[in-house]
Motif scaffolding. Structure first.
Motif, PDB file in Angstrom:
ATOM      1  N   THR A 249     -26.039  31.665 -17.591  1.00 51.53           N
ATOM      2  CA  THR A 249     -25.728  30.840 -16.435  1.00 51.53           C
ATOM      3  C   THR A 249     -24.627  29.837 -16.765  1.00 51.53           C
ATOM      4  O   THR A 249     -24.481  29.428 -17.920  1.00 51.53           O
ATOM      5  N   THR A 250     -23.862  29.459 -15.759  1.00 49.91           N
ATOM      6  CA  THR A 250     -22.842  28.427 -15.954  1.00 49.91           C
ATOM      7  C   THR A 250     -23.353  27.054 -15.515  1.00 49.91           C
ATOM      8  O   THR A 250     -22.596  26.081 -15.554  1.00 49.91           O
ATOM      9  N   VAL A 299     -14.023  32.111 -11.242  1.00 47.16           N
ATOM     10  CA  VAL A 299     -14.333  33.527 -11.443  1.00 47.16           C
ATOM     11  C   VAL A 299     -13.102  34.223 -12.026  1.00 47.16           C
ATOM     12  O   VAL A 299     -12.005  34.104 -11.478  1.00 47.16           O
ATOM     13  N   TYR A 309     -20.793  40.721 -10.746  1.00 46.12           N
ATOM     14  CA  TYR A 309     -20.453  39.416 -11.327  1.00 46.12           C
ATOM     15  C   TYR A 309     -21.596  38.391 -11.252  1.00 46.12           C
ATOM     16  O   TYR A 309     -21.822  37.658 -12.228  1.00 46.12           O
ATOM     17  N   LYS A 313     -21.530  37.435 -14.991  1.00 46.49           N
ATOM     18  CA  LYS A 313     -20.624  36.287 -15.156  1.00 46.49           C
ATOM     19  C   LYS A 313     -19.399  36.594 -16.017  1.00 46.49           C
ATOM     20  O   LYS A 313     -18.807  35.692 -16.610  1.00 46.49           O
TER      21      LYS A 313
END
Length: 340
Positions: A249-250, A299, A309, A313
Motif C-alpha cells: 500500500t502507498t 500512477v 494496478y 501498484k
C-alpha cells in the motif's frame, strides 16, 4: 505517551554495519560503505520511537542487528511497550544463549537466510566464508529452542540459486522448518552493480516460483510467503497458489515504514528517500504531511490503463527510487520482463 500515533508494523534498522556483504543486498547505503555500530544511539532512538508511536509489531533489522551488544535489552523495551518483536538476522553471530534469551522474552519470529542446499552457492552470495554452516546451525538451534512457529528461513531467488530449488526446499523440510519467506531478487544497493549476474529472465523467474508453489501444495504443512511486490502483468499471484503474496500500500499509516538508528523515517527498508527525522519532527506530523502523501499517489505511465494496478501498484517502486531516483516509475524489473 499521550497522543502517540498507531502503527501496525515497523522495521527498525538498528545499524548499517554488517559482517556480510551480500551480492543482492538492497540496503541503499551499502555501496558507499556503512556507519559503525552505535549501541547508545540505537537504544536512544528506540526510546524516541516508542514515545511517539504505539506499534503492533517491530522487526529489528540492519545491517546485522546481532552486532549490537544490547539487542536483548532492546527486545525487552519493545515487549514492555506491548509490541511483538521479530529479528531479521543472517544468523552467523547468534549463540545458543542469544536464542534462549529471545525465547524468555517472547520473541515473535527470527528470520535467517539459507539461500541454497549448496554451501558454496550460499557463501558466494553472502561473500562470507562458512556463512552457510553458521546460518544452518542457528536455524537448527532456533528450531530446537523456539519451535517452528517462531522460526523462518529466507530464500532470495537469484540466477545463482534458482536452478536447483528442489533440494533446497527439501532441506527446509528436513530441518523441520514450516515458514519460508521467499523473495525474488529485488534491485537496490549492492544489487544494482550485480544486476546482470543475479536477475532472472522472465521464464526463469516464473519457473522458479512455480517450482516453489508446487512444492508448497505437495507439503501443506509448510507456508511460503513472498514480501517483494512484482508487477502483476509480469507475475500474477493467482498463478502460484502455494505462495502467499503480500501487497504494498502507498498509505503511509498502513504500511511497514522503516526508521534508522539516526531517526530517519523512510517509506520502507528498500527506499532511500527520507520522509523526515523523528528528532526534528514528530512521527505523526511526518505521516500527515500532505506533500509526502502526494509523493506516493501518482500512477506510473505504464500502469495508467491497467485494471491490475489497484492490486499491484506497479510492483516495488522503492526499487525505482533507488535506480531512477523517482517513485513515479514502474518497478525496474519491468524493463527486463516487459521486453520479452
Amino acid at each position: 505517551m499521550c497522543g502517540r500515533t498507531e502503527l501496525g508494523f515497523l522495521v527498525y534498522e538498528l545499524t548499517e554495519a554488517c559482517n556480510q556483504n551480500c551480492l543482492f543486498c538492497y540496503n541503499h547505503w551499502r555501496p558507499a560503505g556503512c556507519n559503525p555500530v552505535d549501541t547508545r544511539l540505537a537504544r536512544h532512538t528506540l526510546r524516541k520511537i516508542l514515545s511517539q508511536a504505539k506499534i503492533g509489531s517491530i522487526s529489528f533489522s540492519g545491517g546485522e542487528p546481532s552486532l549490537l551488544g544490547n539487542l536483548h535489552d532492546l527486545v525487552l523495551k519493545c515487549r514492555f511497550a506491548g509490541s511483538n518483536v521479530n529479528v531479521l538476522t543472517n544468523g552467523t553471530l547468534l549463540t545458543e544463549a542469544d536464542i534462549r534469551n529471545f525465547a524468555s522474552l517472547g520473541i515473535g519470529t527470527i528470520q535467517i537466510p539459507l539461500l541454497s542446499h549448496n554451501c558454496s552457492v550460499h557463501d558466494s552470495l553472502t561473500r562470507l566464508p562458512q556463512s552457510w554452516e553458521k546460518a544452518r546451525a542457528s536455524l537448527e538451534l532456533a528450531l530446537g529452542i523456539l519451535g517452528a512457529d517462531h522460526v523462518a528461513a529466507v530464500l532470495i531467488v537469484t540466477a545463482r540459486n534458482a536452478s536447483d530449488l528442489d533440494p533446497t526446499l527439501d532441506l527446509y523440510r528436513e530441518l523441520g522448518l514450516r515458514t519460508i519467506m521467499v523473495n525474488r531478487f529485488n534491485i537496490g544497493g549492492n544489487g544494482i552493480a550485480n544486476r546482470r549476474e543475479l536477475e532472472l529472465a522472465p521464464d526463469q523467474l516464473r519457473t522458479a516460483f512455480r517450482c516453489i508453489s508446487d512444492f508448497s501444495v505437495r507439503h501443506p504443512g509448510m507456508s511460503f510467503a513472498s514480501g517483494v511486490c512484482t508487477p502483476m502483468c509480469l507475475m500474477n499471484p493467482d498463478d502460484y497458489p502455494g505462495i502467499k503474496f503480500t501487497s504494498c500500500t502507498t498509505d503511509l499509516r498502513q504500511r511497514p515504514l522503516a526508521i534508522s538508528a539516526s531517526g530517519d523515517v523512510r517509506f520502507c527498508n528498500h527506499s532511500p528517500f527520507v520522509l523526515g527525522n523523528i528528532y526534528q519532527r514528530p512521527l505523526r506530523e511526518i505521516l500527515e504531511d500532505e506533500s509526502l502523501i502526494a509523493r506516493y499517489t501518482g500512477v506510473p505511465q505504464e500502469c495508467s490503463a491497467c485494471h491490475l494496478y489497484p492490486r499491484c501498484k506497479g510492483g516495488c517502486r522503492a526499487a525505482s527510487e533507488q535506480l531512477y531516483g523517482s517513485f513515479s516509475r514502474i518497478d525496474p524489473i519491468a524493463e527486463t520482463l516487459l521486453a520479452k
